[in-house]
Design an enzyme around this catalytic site. Structure first.
Site, PDB file in Angstrom:
ATOM      1  CG  ASP A   1      -1.990   1.084   1.162  1.00 44.43           C
ATOM      2  OD1 ASP A   1      -1.711   2.162   0.607  1.00 44.43           O
ATOM      3  OD2 ASP A   1      -3.099   0.842   1.674  1.00 44.43           O
TER       4      ASP A   1
ATOM      5  CD  GLU B   1     -19.929  -6.022 -10.445  1.00 46.96           C
ATOM      6  OE1 GLU B   1     -20.661  -5.152  -9.953  1.00 46.96           O
ATOM      7  OE2 GLU B   1     -18.898  -6.421  -9.897  1.00 46.96           O
TER       8      GLU B   1
ATOM      9  CG  HIS C   1     -20.685  -5.728  -6.357  1.00 44.72           C
ATOM     10  ND1 HIS C   1     -20.131  -4.817  -7.216  1.00 44.72           N
ATOM     11  CD2 HIS C   1     -20.413  -5.242  -5.107  1.00 44.72           C
ATOM     12  CE1 HIS C   1     -19.556  -3.834  -6.543  1.00 44.72           C
ATOM     13  NE2 HIS C   1     -19.714  -4.067  -5.253  1.00 44.72           N
TER      14      HIS C   1
ATOM     15  CG  ASP D   1     -18.669  -9.736  -3.772  1.00 42.03           C
ATOM     16  OD1 ASP D   1     -19.709 -10.400  -4.004  1.00 42.03           O
ATOM     17  OD2 ASP D   1     -18.690  -8.636  -3.197  1.00 42.03           O
TER      18      ASP D   1
ATOM     19  NE  ARG E   1     -16.736  -0.294  -6.741  1.00 39.87           N
ATOM     20  CZ  ARG E   1     -17.326  -0.583  -5.572  1.00 39.87           C
ATOM     21  NH1 ARG E   1     -17.211  -1.787  -5.058  1.00 39.87           N
ATOM     22  NH2 ARG E   1     -18.041   0.324  -4.947  1.00 39.87           N
TER      23      ARG E   1
HETATM   24  N1  LIG Z   1     -17.714  -5.954  -2.650  1.00 37.02           N
HETATM   25  C1  LIG Z   1     -18.361  -4.997  -2.043  1.00 37.02           C
HETATM   26  O1  LIG Z   1     -19.570  -5.045  -1.864  1.00 37.02           O
HETATM   27  C2  LIG Z   1     -17.583  -3.806  -1.534  1.00 37.02           C
HETATM   28  C3  LIG Z   1     -18.109  -3.083  -0.461  1.00 37.02           C
HETATM   29  C4  LIG Z   1     -17.354  -2.025   0.041  1.00 37.02           C
HETATM   30  C5  LIG Z   1     -16.140  -1.687  -0.536  1.00 37.02           C
HETATM   31  N2  LIG Z   1     -15.684  -2.385  -1.598  1.00 37.02           N
HETATM   32  C6  LIG Z   1     -14.405  -2.032  -2.224  1.00 37.02           C
HETATM   33  O2  LIG Z   1     -13.354  -2.481  -1.369  1.00 37.02           O
HETATM   34  C7  LIG Z   1     -12.177  -1.714  -1.666  1.00 37.02           C
HETATM   35  C8  LIG Z   1     -11.504  -1.255  -0.368  1.00 37.02           C
HETATM   36  O3  LIG Z   1     -12.385  -0.388   0.330  1.00 37.02           O
HETATM   37  P1  LIG Z   1     -11.885   0.367   1.658  1.00 37.02           P
HETATM   38  O4  LIG Z   1     -13.108   0.850   2.357  1.00 37.02           O
HETATM   39  O5  LIG Z   1     -10.934  -0.484   2.420  1.00 37.02           O
HETATM   40  O6  LIG Z   1     -11.113   1.591   1.025  1.00 37.02           O
HETATM   41  P2  LIG Z   1      -9.998   2.510   1.727  1.00 37.02           P
HETATM   42  O7  LIG Z   1      -9.914   3.736   0.902  1.00 37.02           O
HETATM   43  O8  LIG Z   1     -10.232   2.648   3.183  1.00 37.02           O
HETATM   44  O9  LIG Z   1      -8.654   1.663   1.560  1.00 37.02           O
HETATM   45  C9  LIG Z   1      -8.057   1.472   0.314  1.00 37.02           C
HETATM   46  C10 LIG Z   1      -6.574   1.341   0.536  1.00 37.02           C
HETATM   47  O10 LIG Z   1      -5.980   1.079  -0.734  1.00 37.02           O
HETATM   48  C11 LIG Z   1      -4.775   1.804  -0.797  1.00 37.02           C
HETATM   49  N3  LIG Z   1      -4.345   2.004  -2.173  1.00 37.02           N
HETATM   50  C12 LIG Z   1      -4.650   3.014  -3.020  1.00 37.02           C
HETATM   51  N4  LIG Z   1      -4.019   2.828  -4.196  1.00 37.02           N
HETATM   52  C13 LIG Z   1      -3.311   1.679  -4.070  1.00 37.02           C
HETATM   53  C14 LIG Z   1      -2.448   0.972  -4.950  1.00 37.02           C
HETATM   54  N5  LIG Z   1      -2.182   1.420  -6.179  1.00 37.02           N
HETATM   55  N6  LIG Z   1      -1.886  -0.173  -4.501  1.00 37.02           N
HETATM   56  C15 LIG Z   1      -2.126  -0.636  -3.254  1.00 37.02           C
HETATM   57  N7  LIG Z   1      -2.922   0.019  -2.375  1.00 37.02           N
HETATM   58  C16 LIG Z   1      -3.516   1.154  -2.794  1.00 37.02           C
HETATM   59  C17 LIG Z   1      -5.070   3.114  -0.076  1.00 37.02           C
HETATM   60  O11 LIG Z   1      -3.865   3.743   0.362  1.00 37.02           O
HETATM   61  C18 LIG Z   1      -5.926   2.630   1.083  1.00 37.02           C
HETATM   62  O12 LIG Z   1      -5.160   2.357   2.230  1.00 37.02           O
HETATM   63  C19 LIG Z   1     -12.623  -0.571  -2.578  1.00 37.02           C
HETATM   64  O13 LIG Z   1     -12.325  -0.921  -3.910  1.00 37.02           O
HETATM   65  C20 LIG Z   1     -14.122  -0.553  -2.396  1.00 37.02           C
HETATM   66  O14 LIG Z   1     -14.774  -0.031  -3.524  1.00 37.02           O
HETATM   67  C21 LIG Z   1     -16.379  -3.444  -2.101  1.00 37.02           C
END
Ligand SMILES: NC(=O)c1ccc[n+]([C@@H]2O[C@H](COP(=O)([O-])OP(=O)(O)OC[C@H]3O[C@@H](n4cnc5c(N)ncnc54)[C@H](O)[C@@H]3O)[C@@H](O)[C@H]2O)c1
Length: 349
Positions: A184, A274, A293, A269, A245
Site C-alpha cells: 500500500d 456486472e 457483488h 465478488d 472492484r
Molecule cells: N464488494 C463490495 O460489496 C464492496 C463493499 C465495500 C467496498 N468495496 C471495495 O473495497 C475496496 C476497499 O475499500 P476500503 O473501504 O478499504 O477503502 P480505503 O480507501 O479505506 O482503503 C483502500 C486502501 O488502498 C490503498 N491504495 C490506493 N491505491 C493503491 C495501490 N495502487 N496499490 C495498493 N494500495 C492502494 C489506499 O492507500 C488505502 O489504504 C474498494 O475498492 C471498495 O470499492 C467493495
C-alpha cells in the site's frame, strides 16, 4: 431560504412495487427528524439536475452522479453514497460546486472483511468441491481423498491495500496464525506495523502470498493492476480474492490462468461487467467461487450503511461537518462554508 431540509433517495432504493430494496435501512430517524422532508427519486441510471433541484441532500445507491447532474441553483449540499465505492460520483465536479461527498466505511468494514474470510475459508477448505462430491453419493464420497484442503497456519495472507477493509481483514484473520503481508503506497507504515503486517513491494505480494486479497480503490492507477504478468508471479497453489472492484483485475487474464490451472483458484465478488454476459467464460470454471457483488450484503451491513448516511445528512442539516467526507477540499470552499453556516442558523448546531 426557509422551509424544510429536503433529502432525496435515489430511486433504486425501492422496488417497482414501492417496497424497500433494503428493509434494514431504517428511515425512521429521517422521518422523525424535525425540519426534514424526504422523497424517493424516479429510478434512472444517471441523476438528472431537475430531479434534485429541490433537495438539500441526496442519498445515492447505484445511479451516476456526474458533472451534468449538478443543478445550477446550488441547493444540493451533500451526496451521501450508500457504501464506500464512489466511482459513480464525479467528486471533482462536486468539490467545485461546494457539494460534500460522504461514504459509509463504518457500515461495510466488517461485512466485507467477513466476505473475504468466507472466500478464503471456502477456497482453501475446498468447500464447493466437497459440496458437489457429497451430492454425487457413493461415487463422490469415493473421490473425497483427491480434494485435500489447505491448512492456513504459517501460510501467507497478502492484501493489496490496507485501508478500512484491508486492515479489518488482518484483524479478523489474526487467530489463523498466518503470516501477513501488504502493499500500500499511501498508508502510514505504522498502521501495518500495528497490525503485525509486513509491507512489501507490489510484485512480492503476488510472489509470496498463498492468498492474495484485493482491497484498493478502483482508479486509473489500479485498473488492471492484477494483470497477466502479476498473475504469472503467483504460485500454482495460491488463491486470488477480489471483493474490491471488478476492473482492478484483468478478468480475461484471470480466466486464462484459472483455465490452465496456473493458480489454485479464485474468489470473486466483483466482475469487470456486472451482471456478466451469460456466455462469460469465467462462469464455466470450477476453480472459481463467484458472488454477485453482494457477498457482504447482510442485514447488519445495510443497517450500518443507512445509519451512517442518515447521520451524515442530519449533520449537514445542523451545520456540522460530516465525519467521512471524501472531498476534504470542499470543506475549505466558500460555497460550502456559506451553506453550512446557513443551515446552522436555520436548524441549530
Ligand atoms: N464488494 C463490495 O460489496 C464492496 C463493499 C465495500 C467496498 N468495496 C471495495 O473495497 C475496496 C476497499 O475499500 P476500503 O473501504 O478499504 O477503502 P480505503 O480507501 O479505506 O482503503 C483502500 C486502501 O488502498 C490503498 N491504495 C490506493 N491505491 C493503491 C495501490 N495502487 N496499490 C495498493 N494500495 C492502494 C489506499 O492507500 C488505502 O489504504 C474498494 O475498492 C471498495 O470499492 C467493495
Amino acid at each position: 431560504m426557509t422551509g424544510p431540509f429536503r433529502v432525496a433517495l435515489s430511486g433504486d432504493f425501492r422496488k417497482s412495487d414501492g417496497s424497500p430494496v433494503f428493509p434494514d435501512f431504517d428511515l425512521a430517524p429521517l422521518h422523525r427528524a424535525p425540519g426534514v422532508e424526504m422523497a424517493f427519486l424516479e429510478p434512472s441510471p444517471q441523476i438528472r439536475p431537475e430531479q434534485i433541484a429541490d433537495f438539500d441532500a441526496l442519498i445515492l445507491l447505484v445511479p451516476r452522479f456526474g458533472r451534468e447532474s449538478i443543478h445550477p441553483n446550488g441547493r444540493l449540499g451533500v451526496v451521501a453514497r450508500f457504501g464506500v465505492g464512489y466511482d459513480n460520483v464525479d467528486v471533482d465536479a462536486c468539490t467545485a460546486a461546494g457539494i460534500a461527498v460522504v461514504i459509509t466505511p463504518d457500515g461495510v468494514r466488517r461485512p466485507v472483511a467477513v466476505s473475504i474470510i468466507t472466500l478464503m475459508l471456502a477456497l482453501t477448505g475446498k468447500l464447493m468441491v466437497k459440496d458437489r462430491l457429497t451430492r454425487e453419493g457413493p461415487d463422490g464420497f469415493a473421490r473425497r481423498g483427491e480434494h485435500m484442503g489447505d491448512g492456513l497456519v504459517g501460510r501467507t495472507l497478502g492484501s493489496i491495500g490496507i485501508g478500512n477493509i484491508g486492515a479489518e481483514l488482518f484483524r479478523l484473520a489474526k487467530p489463523f496464525d498466518m503470516r501477513f503481508i501488504t502493499h500500500d503506497p499511501y498508508v502510514d507504515p505504522k498502521v501495518a506495523a500495528g497490525l503485525g503486517v509486513e509491507m512489501v513491494g507490489l510484485d512480492d505480494v503476488f510472489r509470496r502470498a498463498d492468498v492474495v486479497s484485493v482491497n484498493c480503490p478502483l482508479n486509473a492507477e489500479t485498473r488492471h493492476l492484477v494483470n497477466a504478468e502479476r498473475l504469472a508471479l503467483m504460485r500454482p497453489t495460491a488463491y486470488l480474492i477480489n471483493t474490491a472492484r471488478g476492473p482492478i483485475v484483468d478478468q480475461q487474464a484471470l480466466t486464462q490462468v484459472l483455465r490452465e490451472r496456473r493458480i489454485a483458484g479464485a474468489g470473486i465478488d466483483v466482475l469487470e461487467q456486472e451482471p456478466p454476459d451469460a456466455a462469460d467464460p469465467i462462469l464455466t470454471l470450477d476453480n472459481v467461487i463467484l458472488a454477485p457483488h453482494a457477498l457482504c450484503w447482510t442485514d447488519q451491513c445495510f443497517a450500518g450503511n443507512g445509519a451512517a448516511d442518515v447521520k451524515a445528512v442530519l449533520d449537514v442539516q445542523h451545520g456540522r461537518e460530516p465525519r467521512l467526507v471524501v472531498d476534504r477540499a470542499v470543506l475549505e470552499t466558500e460555497p460550502w462554508r456559506r451553506r453550512i453556516a446557513a443551515y446552522r442558523q436555520r436548524f441549530g448546531g
